[in-house]
Design an enzyme around this catalytic site. Structure first.
Site: not given
Ligand code: CTP
Length: 403
Positions: A206, A322, A336, A340
């Site tokens: 990404n 984040f 979130k 979480k």
């Molecule tokens: N995160 C994590 N592990 C993952 C994906 C995300 O710990 N496999 C953490 C990221 O580092 C961030 C937070 O979760 O602090 C939110 O990440 P984001 O990608 O915005 O949200 P997702 O939980 O992945 O949900 P979505 O992609 O459905 O928005």
């Protein structure tokens, strides 16, 4: 007061390390200069001797200095090994465990933190060999004071000039006694993207640059914390005073973070972790032998959610996530926060061209159980300082409540 071994190598910046020695003394530290053979071509030992009021160490085999195997005895008594200027040669020797003079033997023999201030020609600094050596040392916990840019003695203009003595002295101060609201706290920060392999040459990644996470690690350190930075692949140079763990995939990041979370007071997940990875990575390169290709992806571990579940009831470590969103930023962040089970979500709108991915600025909204606060568009480094301050406040209120 600390005992600092000041390694001086053969670079034109060697004259500046006289000023570094003086600056360290002004801070109350005792300095022993260790000069390489090349360093003595630039500055005489007498100069350092007069300033440090100690014999300058120049050789491993000096008569009269071996009754106490000097590099071993000095190695165990110093609080810090500072090398300024650090040439490409000494960086290479340290990285590869070559011990052919006093300074390189001292590096191998000491358990004290090591701080290096590289100085060399721009092209040397950018050379793959030097970069790789710097990465090896950084991964081993060696800290760096970034070289400055400007006119170099060789006539080039560019990056490579020894950092200013004042900045080197500040970096030493920070390393020896960081102070601030997070003093004594352990903070784990993740940064950058993750990469999920499709085959030996391709991956799903990404656009995260790691800028925000690195800025947070630096700010946490500046606020006194002991910081571990778990970094996905980026070109960034780690901030000084921070331990760096390099990872590539979401699973590797999960393992590195989980292994450190129990000891941590705060975990900040600023990394853009892949949510899905190829179900199976091909061992061989995939060739274009079909008209279309369907990839099967599987979920990666959600690190933040796992940390939220694991700490249930204890409230430790403090968890910060984040949220990169393209619409309903605050509502998504709040979702979130509770899904979480974390303490803070720093949300930003990644659809904007002037903030977020791959740029220096960001505008974020900090969402906690207590409310929301928007930090206007500014440099990521400034955002990082504000976020760390909010975290320190939250941590303090936590400790007060739980006692
Ligand atoms: N995160 C994590 N592990 C993952 C994906 C995300 O710990 N496999 C953490 C990221 O580092 C961030 C937070 O979760 O602090 C939110 O990440 P984001 O990608 O915005 O949200 P997702 O939980 O992945 O949900 P979505 O992609 O459905 O928005």
């Amino acid at each position: 007061m600390a005992l600092v071994a000041l390694g001086v190598c053969g670079g034109i910046g060697a004259y500046k390390s006289v000023e570094v020695a003086r600056g360290l003394q002004k801070q109350g530290h005792d300095v022993i200069a260790v000069m390489t053979r090349a360093a003595r071509k630039f500055v005489g030992t007498v100069t350092f001797e007069a300033i440090t009021r100690h014999r300058v160490v120049t050789s491993q085999f000096e008569a009269g200095a071996n009754s106490d195997i000097e590099h071993i005895s000095l190695a165990s008594s110093i609080d810090l090994l500072l090398v300024a200027p650090a040439t490409a040669n000494v960086i290479g020797k340290f990285a590869n465990g070559i011990a052919d003079d006093f300074l390189s033997s001292l590096y191998l023999a000491t358990k004290a933190p090591v701080l290096m201030a590289p100085a060399m020609n721009t092209h040397m600094l950018e050379h793959d060999a030097v970069r790789r050596n710097l990465d090896v040392l950084a991964a081993r916990g060696v800290r760096f004071v970034e070289p400055g840019a400007g006119y170099l003695a060789c006539g080039w203009i560019g990056k490579g000039r020894l950092a200013e003595p004042g900045d080197i002295v500040s970096a030493v101060e920070q390393l020896l006694s960081p102070s601030g609201p997070l003093k004594g706290k352990r903070v784990v920060v993740t940064a950058g993207p993750t990469r999920e392999a499709l085959d030996p040459v391709r991956f799903i990644g990404n656009r995260s640059s790691g800028k925000m996470g690195y800025a947070l690690a630096e700010a946490a350190r500046r606020h006194g914390a002991d910081v571990v930075l778990v970094a996905g692949p980026t070109e960034r140079r780690p901030p000084s005073g921070v331990e760096v763990v390099h990872v590539s995939t979401a699973t590797e990041m999960r393992d590195a973070v989980v292994a450190r979370a129990a000891e941590a007071d705060v975990v900040i997940m600023a990394a853009a972790v892949a949510d899905y990875a190829p179900a199976e990575a091909s061992a061989q390169k995939i060739h274009k032998d079909r008209d279309e290709m369907i990839l099967k992806l599987v979920r990666t571990p959600d690190i933040l959610a796992e940390l939220g579940r694991a700490r249930a009831g204890s409230g430790r470590p403090l968890l910060v996530g984040f949220a990169a969103e393209t619409s309903d930023v605050v509502a998504q962040a709040r979702k979130k926060l509770s899904a979480k089970a974390v303490d803070m979500i720093v949300a930003n709108d990644v659809s904007r061209a002037d903030a977020g991915f791959e740029v220096d600025n960001n505008e974020v909204t900090i969402v906690t159980q207590q409310g929301e606060e928007t930090l206007p568009l500014q440099e990521k480094t400034a955002i990082a300082s504000h976020v760390i301050e909010r975290i320190a406040t939250l941590l303090k209120s936590r400790i007060t409540v739980s006692r």
